[in-house]
Enzyme design. Structure first.
Site, PDB file in Angstrom:
ATOM      1  N   ARG A  52       0.848  -1.213   0.000  1.00  0.00           N
ATOM      2  CA  ARG A  52       0.000   0.000   0.000  1.00  0.00           C
ATOM      3  C   ARG A  52       0.878   1.256   0.000  1.00  0.00           C
ATOM      4  O   ARG A  52       0.533   2.269  -0.590  1.00  0.00           O
ATOM      5  CB  ARG A  52      -0.955  -0.026   1.205  1.00  0.00           C
ATOM      6  CG  ARG A  52      -1.685   1.292   1.450  1.00  0.00           C
ATOM      7  CD  ARG A  52      -3.015   1.150   2.167  1.00  0.00           C
ATOM      8  NE  ARG A  52      -2.964   0.310   3.354  1.00  0.00           N
ATOM      9  CZ  ARG A  52      -2.409   0.658   4.519  1.00  0.00           C
ATOM     10  NH1 ARG A  52      -1.846   1.845   4.665  1.00  0.00           N
ATOM     11  NH2 ARG A  52      -2.394  -0.182   5.540  1.00  0.00           N
ATOM     12  N   TYR A 104     -15.112  18.508 -14.954  1.00  0.00           N
ATOM     13  CA  TYR A 104     -15.523  17.101 -15.091  1.00  0.00           C
ATOM     14  C   TYR A 104     -16.635  16.786 -14.080  1.00  0.00           C
ATOM     15  O   TYR A 104     -16.518  17.145 -12.909  1.00  0.00           O
ATOM     16  CB  TYR A 104     -14.303  16.197 -14.849  1.00  0.00           C
ATOM     17  CG  TYR A 104     -14.633  14.721 -14.879  1.00  0.00           C
ATOM     18  CD1 TYR A 104     -14.950  14.091 -16.083  1.00  0.00           C
ATOM     19  CD2 TYR A 104     -14.655  13.971 -13.716  1.00  0.00           C
ATOM     20  CE1 TYR A 104     -15.277  12.749 -16.110  1.00  0.00           C
ATOM     21  CE2 TYR A 104     -14.973  12.624 -13.741  1.00  0.00           C
ATOM     22  CZ  TYR A 104     -15.286  12.021 -14.938  1.00  0.00           C
ATOM     23  OH  TYR A 104     -15.611  10.693 -14.961  1.00  0.00           O
ATOM     24  N   ASP A 176      -6.273  19.488 -14.475  1.00  0.00           N
ATOM     25  CA  ASP A 176      -6.673  18.161 -14.942  1.00  0.00           C
ATOM     26  C   ASP A 176      -6.241  18.055 -16.403  1.00  0.00           C
ATOM     27  O   ASP A 176      -6.841  18.671 -17.285  1.00  0.00           O
ATOM     28  CB  ASP A 176      -8.199  18.004 -14.796  1.00  0.00           C
ATOM     29  CG  ASP A 176      -8.699  16.618 -15.213  1.00  0.00           C
ATOM     30  OD1 ASP A 176      -7.992  15.940 -15.998  1.00  0.00           O
ATOM     31  OD2 ASP A 176      -9.789  16.219 -14.772  1.00  0.00           O
ATOM     32  N   LYS A 201      -7.568   6.967 -19.467  1.00  0.00           N
ATOM     33  CA  LYS A 201      -7.879   7.467 -20.804  1.00  0.00           C
ATOM     34  C   LYS A 201      -6.695   7.254 -21.754  1.00  0.00           C
ATOM     35  O   LYS A 201      -6.357   6.126 -22.026  1.00  0.00           O
ATOM     36  CB  LYS A 201      -8.330   8.914 -20.709  1.00  0.00           C
ATOM     37  CG  LYS A 201      -9.346   9.177 -19.560  1.00  0.00           C
ATOM     38  CD  LYS A 201     -10.667   8.494 -19.762  1.00  0.00           C
ATOM     39  CE  LYS A 201     -11.577   8.474 -18.532  1.00  0.00           C
ATOM     40  NZ  LYS A 201     -11.857   9.759 -17.912  1.00  0.00           N
TER      41      LYS A 201
HETATM   42  C1  LIG Z   1     -12.418  10.277 -16.748  1.00  0.00           C
HETATM   43  C2  LIG Z   1     -12.028  11.585 -16.225  1.00  0.00           C
HETATM   44  C3  LIG Z   1     -11.833  11.787 -14.851  1.00  0.00           C
HETATM   45  C4  LIG Z   1     -12.076  10.716 -13.815  1.00  0.00           C
HETATM   46  O1  LIG Z   1     -11.182   9.650 -13.943  1.00  0.00           O
HETATM   47  P1  LIG Z   1     -11.544   8.120 -13.529  1.00  0.00           P
HETATM   48  O2  LIG Z   1     -10.310   7.386 -13.921  1.00  0.00           O
HETATM   49  O3  LIG Z   1     -12.758   7.746 -14.326  1.00  0.00           O
HETATM   50  O4  LIG Z   1     -11.832   8.105 -12.087  1.00  0.00           O
HETATM   51  C5  LIG Z   1     -11.442  13.048 -14.440  1.00  0.00           C
HETATM   52  N1  LIG Z   1     -11.257  14.058 -15.311  1.00  0.00           N
HETATM   53  C6  LIG Z   1     -11.441  13.904 -16.642  1.00  0.00           C
HETATM   54  C7  LIG Z   1     -11.225  15.051 -17.545  1.00  0.00           C
HETATM   55  C8  LIG Z   1     -11.846  12.665 -17.139  1.00  0.00           C
HETATM   56  O5  LIG Z   1     -12.042  12.529 -18.456  1.00  0.00           O
END
Ligand SMILES: *Cc1c(COP(=O)(O)O)cnc(C)c1O
Length: 377
Positions: A52, A104, A176, A201
């Site tokens: 962890r 988001y 982000d 992503k």
């Molecule tokens: C998908 C996404 C998130 C969240 O990420 P997860 O891996 O689904 O928890 C946050 N910000 C953006 C811009 C995203 O596309």
């Protein structure tokens, strides 16, 4: 400019290959052990104690992610949302954050649900408008949070200006950077303190790994708190997922470049389509934020949003008519996906009723255009 040791293709490959396993294997092994042998004195010997806290595969992943963004440190999480949550939990109690109004939807939901309980103040703001950002500053503003292009309306934030403004009030900037990916944008270059990724992503790229990360420009106190949350609360990726993500990252720059190219072609096709009212893609000269996007990004990414000329029902029908593009949420996979965004976001959605969001994959663009032609009618 931040100084990167090497070019991004080289970092992506070599940034996670070093390991200390005795076999001398070229590719690091997956080390699944949850615990590591103590020294004779009975305490931690070397980098690892308990998985962890850290493990070899996570360390390889954190190293390559930090290098890709030009940061000093990185903490990897089991999802993007776990990473975002750690940033807000690491804030001083009673502090105020300026958040984009079209942030988001998971981030919005977390703040709306837990912001008060965590004793955090926040203001949703149109981040394109610096005057509005400035006017929303309070004496306790400790962070400006940005997302550029935003989701799903592709608003572009001028990062250099926002970071300069934050410096004047001694606030941090967290970006982000999931949509642009480290190939197209490096927020630390413009003065950002923290960079967040949903590695689910483009970095994973194959729709088969959930993950997130926070990269910090400096190994500072804020990052130490994020690290403590990561290790203490334990929303960490498994050794297997870290290994697989490192594997994906090795080809990421080349995949991303192809996402950029395909999306540009599709955005241009959609702009000329009689059934499309408006296309939101920062690589189109007609886009409101084009000039800023061109100045701060080296490519425009794989995401396109557009307004269909029709009702909610007709938009849903168009999405249901594709034969190649998969009807699904999320983004960044090699397969193209699209969705009627408002249906997928649910009751807190701010998306127009005729907005369709397309994640352009790596199929041949001509085949994708054929599919769009038949689905849009
Ligand atoms: C998908 C996404 C998130 C969240 O990420 P997860 O891996 O689904 O928890 C946050 N910000 C953006 C811009 C995203 O596309």
């Amino acid at each position: 400019m931040i100084k990167k040791s090497k070019n991004i293709e080289t970092i992506a490959i070599h940034g996670s290959l070093e390991h200390s396993s005795g076999s001398r294997s070229v590719v690091p092994p997956i080390e699944v052990s949850t615990n590591f042998e103590h020294s004779e004195a009975g305490h931690q010997d070397g980098d690892y104690l308990y998985t962890r806290h850290s493990n070899p595969n996570r360390l390889q992943l954190e190293k390559v992610l930090a290098e890709l963004e030009g940061g000093e440190a990185c903490a990897a999480f089991s999802s993007g949302m776990a990473a975002i949550g750690s940033v807000f939990q690491a804030m001083e109690e009673g502090s105020h954050t300026i958040v984009p109004e079209d942030v988001y939807h998971g981030t919005r939901k977390t703040l709306n649900t837990f912001g008060k309980r965590w004793n955090l103040e926040f203001t949703f703001t149109d981040m394109r408008d610096l005057e509005q950002v400035q006017n929303n500053i309070r004496p306790n503003t400790k962070m400006i949070y940005a997302e550029t292009p935003s989701n799903p309306l592709m608003h572009i934030t001028d990062l250099e200006k926002v970071c300069a403004l934050a410096k004047t009030i001694n606030a941090k900037v967290c970006v982000d950077n999931t949509w642009p990916s480290p190939l197209n944008l490096n927020p630390i270059e413009f003065g950002a303190d923290l960079v967040m990724h949903s590695t689910t992503k483009y970095l994973a790229g194959h729709s088969d790994i959930l993950g997130g990360a926070i990269i910090s420009a400096k190994q500072d106190e804020m990052f130490d708190r994020i690290r403590t949350i990561q290790q203490g609360q334990g929303a960490v990726p498994s050794a297997r997922d870290c290994w697989l993500l490192c594997r994906s990252i090795r080809s990421f720059p080349y995949r991303m470049r192809a996402h950029n190219e395909n999306a540009q072609k599709l955005a241009e096709f959609l702009s000329d389509h009689p059934k499309i009212k408006e296309v939101y893609y920062p690589g189109l000269e007609s886009h409101q934020g084009y000039e800023i996007a061109r100045a701060q990004m080296s490519g425009f990414g794989g995401m396109i949003s557009f307004l269909f000329d029709g009702t909610e029902e007709e938009s849903l029908k168009a999405v249901a008519s594709s034969k190649l593009i998969t009807r699904a949420t999320s983004l960044g996979g090699i397969e193209s996906t699209w969705e009627h965004r408002r249906s997928s976001e649910g009751d807190q959605s701010h998306s127009p009723e005729n907005l369709i969001r397309l994640s352009v994959g790596l199929e041949h663009p001509d085949d994708l255009i054929e599919d769009l032609k038949q689905a849009l009618g």
